[in-house]
Write an enzyme that holds these catalytic residues in place. Structure first.
Site, PDB file in Angstrom:
ATOM      1  N   GLY A 235      33.258  37.713  33.980  1.00  0.00           N
ATOM      2  CA  GLY A 235      32.210  36.713  33.981  1.00  0.00           C
ATOM      3  C   GLY A 235      31.176  37.071  35.028  1.00  0.00           C
ATOM      4  O   GLY A 235      31.000  38.235  35.383  1.00  0.00           O
TER       5      GLY A 235
ATOM      6  N   GLU B 226      47.432  24.700  47.518  1.00  0.00           N
ATOM      7  CA  GLU B 226      46.477  24.823  48.622  1.00  0.00           C
ATOM      8  C   GLU B 226      46.374  23.496  49.363  1.00  0.00           C
ATOM      9  O   GLU B 226      46.286  22.444  48.726  1.00  0.00           O
ATOM     10  CB  GLU B 226      45.101  25.252  48.085  1.00  0.00           C
ATOM     11  CG  GLU B 226      45.110  26.654  47.506  1.00  0.00           C
ATOM     12  CD  GLU B 226      43.730  27.126  47.057  1.00  0.00           C
ATOM     13  OE1 GLU B 226      42.729  26.427  47.336  1.00  0.00           O
ATOM     14  OE2 GLU B 226      43.652  28.184  46.432  1.00  0.00           O
TER      15      GLU B 226
ATOM     16  N   THR C  55      37.001  38.825  25.895  1.00  0.00           N
ATOM     17  CA  THR C  55      35.975  39.251  24.948  1.00  0.00           C
ATOM     18  C   THR C  55      35.256  40.448  25.549  1.00  0.00           C
ATOM     19  O   THR C  55      34.532  40.303  26.534  1.00  0.00           O
ATOM     20  CB  THR C  55      34.959  38.119  24.695  1.00  0.00           C
ATOM     21  OG1 THR C  55      35.656  36.962  24.244  1.00  0.00           O
ATOM     22  CG2 THR C  55      33.942  38.549  23.648  1.00  0.00           C
TER      23      THR C  55
ATOM     24  N   HIS D 280      40.834  30.286  51.043  1.00  0.00           N
ATOM     25  CA  HIS D 280      39.835  29.958  50.030  1.00  0.00           C
ATOM     26  C   HIS D 280      38.410  30.020  50.603  1.00  0.00           C
ATOM     27  O   HIS D 280      37.651  29.050  50.544  1.00  0.00           O
ATOM     28  CB  HIS D 280      40.106  28.567  49.439  1.00  0.00           C
ATOM     29  CG  HIS D 280      39.615  28.407  48.029  1.00  0.00           C
ATOM     30  ND1 HIS D 280      40.301  27.707  47.074  1.00  0.00           N
ATOM     31  CD2 HIS D 280      38.500  28.866  47.403  1.00  0.00           C
ATOM     32  CE1 HIS D 280      39.643  27.725  45.931  1.00  0.00           C
ATOM     33  NE2 HIS D 280      38.533  28.429  46.120  1.00  0.00           N
TER      34      HIS D 280
END
Length: 313
Positions: free
Chosen positions: A150, A257, A173, A276
C-alpha cells in the site's frame, strides 16, 4: 449551539487550531479511553481518536456523535458495525504518515544490520569488545522483502531503492512497481534477508507470519514489523528468535499494546523494541491531526468525509 469535539490532550496544536477556527468547543482528555470519553464528553458531536478501543458500549451512549476521526491509518480499534448502526462516520488519515513510517522502517533496518542499539548499550557498560563478537551485515547486495504494497510499502520500496538492495514484493493484488519484482509469498519468505511487514490487520492477515512462515526463512534473516501486531504470531516469533530460526527482529507493534512487562521479548537481545512510534515525528503528527480535524469539520458541517472507512446513510 456550539458543537463539541473530544480530542486527546496530546493532539498537535495544528489540529486543535483547525477545530477552534471553525468555532468548535474542544474537550481535551488525557486519553481517549471509554471512561474518559463518557466522563467528559458524552454529549460530544465528534471525536479524534488515537489507538484506544471504542465500540457499542460507548457509541450507544453518545446521542450527538457524528464522527470518529482516527489519527492514523489503522481502524481495527473502532467497531465499524456499531458506528454504522448509530450513524457515525469513521475516517482515517491515509496520506499523513506513510513517508514517516517508511523512514522509521529504514531506521530499524539500519539498526538491525549494524546492531546500533545493542552496541550503544554495551558501550555504556564499558564493553568495548562487544562489536567484534557481534558483527553486523551490509545491506548492499542483500534482498529486501516487502509484505504489503500500500502507501507505506510503496514508500519503503522507493526509499530503499537507493541502498543497492534487491527488492521483492508480495501483495494480495499485484501492482506495477519501478522499485522491485512481485513474487509469491513462499518466494518472499525464502529469499528475503530483511522482511518488512506493511499489511492491514484483517482476519486474512492475522498471524500471516507464524511457525510455518518462519521455518521458510533464512537463519540469517531479520523481520521488521511496523504494520500491526496481529500480523505475527508472537510466541512463534519468540521461539524462532530463541532457537535462531531467524537472526533478529525489530518490532514497533504488538498483539497487546502496551507490550506487557512480563513479555519474553524483553529478555531477548536480538530484538529491537519500540512502543508504536512509527509515525512519531512532529511533522507527521501535525499532518495526522490536521487531516483528522478537517474530517471532523466536514462531517459536522454536513458534508461527506474525504477518507471514510464505513458508510453512513
Amino acid at each position: 449551539m456550539t458543537k463539541k469535539v473530544i480530542v486527546p490532550d496530546k493532539l498537535s496544536e495544528d489540529g486543535k487550531k483547525v477545530l477552534t477556527d471553525h468555532g468548535f468547543q474542544l474537550i481535551e482528555v488525557p486519553g481517549t479511553t471509554p471512561e474518559n470519553i463518557l466522563k467528559y464528553g458524552k454529549d460530544a458531536d465528534g471525536m479524534i481518536l488515537f489507538v484506544d478501543q471504542i465500540g457499542e458500549a460507548v457509541i450507544s451512549q453518545m446521542p450527538n456523535l457524528k464522527i470518529i476521526a482516527r489519527h492514523g491509518v489503522g481502524y481495527e480499534n473502532v467497531d465499524l458495525q456499531a458506528s454504522q448502526r448509530h450513524g457515525v462516520w469513521v475516517t482515517i488519515t491515509p496520506n499523513a504518515n506513510a513517508s514517516t513510517v517508511a523512514e522509521t522502517t529504514l531506521a530499524d533496518i539500519f539498526d538491525l544490520s549494524k546492531h546500533l542499539t545493542t552496541v550503544t548499550t554495551e558501550m555504556r557498560k564499558g564493553n568495548y569488545g562487544y562489536p567484534l563478537t557481534h558483527l553486523g551485515f551490509d545491506l548492499a547486495g542483500k534482498t529486501l522483502g516487502i509484505l504489503g504494497y500500500g502507501r507505506i510499502g510503496h514508500w519503503v520500496a522507493k526509499k530503499a531503492s537507493a541502498l543497492d538492495m534487491r527488492i521483492l514484493i508480495h501483495n494480495r493484488t499485484p501492482k506495477e512497481s519501478p522499485y522491485g519484482a512481485f513474487v509469491d509469498l513462499d518466494t518472499l519468505l525464502a529469499q528475503s534477508d530483511v522482511l518488512t511487514l506493511h499489511l492491514a490487520a484483517t482476519p486474512a492477515t492475522k498471524h500471516i507470519i507464524g511457525r510455518a512462515a518462519l521455518s521458510k526463512m533464512k537463519s540469517s534473516s531479520v523481520i521488521v514489523n511496523l504494520g500491526r501486531g496481529s500480523l505475527i504470531d508472537e510466541q512463534a516469533l519468540i521461539d524462532a528468535l530463541k532457537n535462531q530460526t531467524i537472526a533478529g527482529a525489530a518490532l514497533d507493534v504488538f498483539e497487546t499494546e502496551p507490550l506487557p512487562k512480563d513479555s519474553e521479548l524483553f529478555k531477548l537481545d536480538n530484538v529491537l523494541l519500540t512502543p508504536h512510534i512509527g509515525s512519531s515525528t512532529a511533522e507527521s503528527f501535525s499532518r495526522m491531526a490536521t487531516d483528522a480535524a478537517n474530517e471532523v469539520v466536514r462531517v459536522l458541517d454536513g458534508e461527506q468525509p474525504k477518507w471514510p472507512v464505513n458508510q453512513v446513510k
